[in-house]
Write a protein that holds these residues in place. Structure first.
Motif, PDB file in Angstrom:
ATOM      1  N   GLU A 109       3.307   6.813  -5.447  1.00  0.00           N
ATOM      2  CA  GLU A 109       4.464   5.927  -5.311  1.00  0.00           C
ATOM      3  C   GLU A 109       5.783   6.673  -5.511  1.00  0.00           C
ATOM      4  N   TRP A 122      -4.245  -0.357   2.213  1.00  0.00           N
ATOM      5  CA  TRP A 122      -3.470  -0.001   1.016  1.00  0.00           C
ATOM      6  C   TRP A 122      -2.644   1.259   1.253  1.00  0.00           C
ATOM      7  N   LEU A 142       5.092  -5.263  -1.648  1.00  0.00           N
ATOM      8  CA  LEU A 142       3.990  -4.492  -1.078  1.00  0.00           C
ATOM      9  C   LEU A 142       3.190  -3.774  -2.161  1.00  0.00           C
ATOM     10  N   GLN A 143       3.880  -3.086  -3.061  1.00  0.00           N
ATOM     11  CA  GLN A 143       3.222  -2.217  -4.031  1.00  0.00           C
ATOM     12  C   GLN A 143       2.739  -2.933  -5.280  1.00  0.00           C
ATOM     13  N   SER A 178      -3.741  -1.158  -5.386  1.00  0.00           N
ATOM     14  CA  SER A 178      -4.718  -0.093  -5.209  1.00  0.00           C
ATOM     15  C   SER A 178      -6.137  -0.636  -5.373  1.00  0.00           C
ATOM     16  N   CYS A 195       0.253   0.216   3.946  1.00  0.00           N
ATOM     17  CA  CYS A 195       1.255  -0.767   3.533  1.00  0.00           C
ATOM     18  C   CYS A 195       1.908  -0.421   2.202  1.00  0.00           C
ATOM     19  N   SER A 196       1.102  -0.018   1.219  1.00  0.00           N
ATOM     20  CA  SER A 196       1.641   0.211  -0.115  1.00  0.00           C
ATOM     21  C   SER A 196       2.203   1.618  -0.271  1.00  0.00           C
ATOM     22  N   GLY A 232       5.625   1.551   1.687  1.00  0.00           N
ATOM     23  CA  GLY A 232       6.359   1.352   0.444  1.00  0.00           C
ATOM     24  C   GLY A 232       7.291   2.505   0.124  1.00  0.00           C
TER      25      GLY A 232
END
Length: 301
Positions: free
Chosen positions: A191, A131, A167-168, A174, A134-135, A139
């Protein structure tokens, strides 16, 4: 039967029962029960209001569009046809496989409660690491506040934005379910959002474009409330910064779309703001598009 004309732009959560004619522009949460007769007009709200977008109409009539380069087109189609639907979900699927291989390598035999705890911890750590990478990291690299505020269709900016959203918001969510707690703001700050103290929200992903969002202190967002900082228009993806003032309340299902909200303002349920407007401080708004609500209307609800 719904019939959609060429060169139409349609926002999210619309009801277009019979479609739209050529060159139509349809905003967020819009109801158009009958197919309009005239081309090159804009529609927004419920019931829909009609408006003219002169530049958009001119572009449609003359068919003058800024064409993307062949390389940009190839990358866009490769990203949306291969990377997004196959490679990224495959990476998500590797999470369980990798966690299984690592746990079995370190603990080939589960002999006691401690081994069970360690295997569970391995799965949790792998989930958090994927997470974060990637996020959060990837992101933010793809979609951040430094990108251009206006980009042509099929440009790498638009492709990056689409991938970052997947992705997010869809693939690597999360592992912490923090909605309704003070930790929710911390996750949204990862973010790229700027959020003050006392933030309370009952929507897991309320910010569509977090890097362009600034939220003050003691802001409340109810179920389904969203803040959007982008629009597709004039053959471009456009971003604008959105500021939410202190003590503002965005009620259930309401959407703030490319609009600033003043201090202590209330946006009532299922309302949608008009792009470029400003919700005055200490005022109650409702409807689509959102308008000032009278005291009598507020009491009746």
């Amino acid at each position: 039967m719904a019939e959609q004309g060429d060169h139409c732009y349609v926002g999210n959560d619309n009801c277009l029962q019979e479609g739209l004619p050529e060159g139509s522009f349809c905003g967020l949460n819009t109801l158009v029960p009958k197919r309009p007769q005239h081309k090159n007009l804009g529609y927004f709200g419920n019931p829909a209001m009609t408006f003219q977008r002169s530049q958009f109409s001119k572009d449609v009539q003359s068919h003058v569009y800024q064409k993307a380069t062949r390389m940009a087109m190839c990358w866009h189609h490769f990203s949306t046809s291969v990377i997004d639907p196959f490679i990224l979900p495959g990476l998500q699927g590797m999470l369980v496989t990798t966690s299984f291989v690592v746990s079995r390598s370190l603990f080939p035999v589960i002999a006691n409660v401690w081994d069970v705890f360690m295997v569970t911890l391995i799965y949790l750590v792998m989930n958090i690491m994927l997470w974060l990478f990637c996020s959060v990291i990837l992101g933010n690299i793809l979609h951040n506040g430094s990108i251009p505020t206006s980009s042509n269709f099929y440009s790498t900016i638009v492709t990056q934005w689409i991938t970052a959203i997947r992705l997010q918001k869809l693939l690597f969510l999360s592992p912490f379910r923090a909605l309704g707690t003070k930790w929710h703001a911390c996750l949204l700050r990862l973010e790229g959002a700027r959020i003050g103290k006392g933030f309370f929200c009952l929507n897991e992903k309320p910010l569509i474009d977090a890097p362009f969002t600034s939220i003050g202190d003691d802001v409340i967002m109810d179920y389904g409330a969203e803040i959007r900082c982008h629009s597709f228009e004039d053959h471009q993806l456009k971003f604008s910064s959105v500021t939410i003032g202190d003590r503002a309340t965005i009620m259930a299902g309401a959407k703030v779309a490319m609009c600033n909200v003043g201090e202590g303002t209330v946006l009532r349920p299922a309302s949608v703001t008009w792009k470029g407007c400003h919700l005055e401080a200490g005022t109650v708004y409702q409807g689509a598009p959102a308008e000032v609500s009278s005291v009598e209307q507020l009491r009746c609800c």
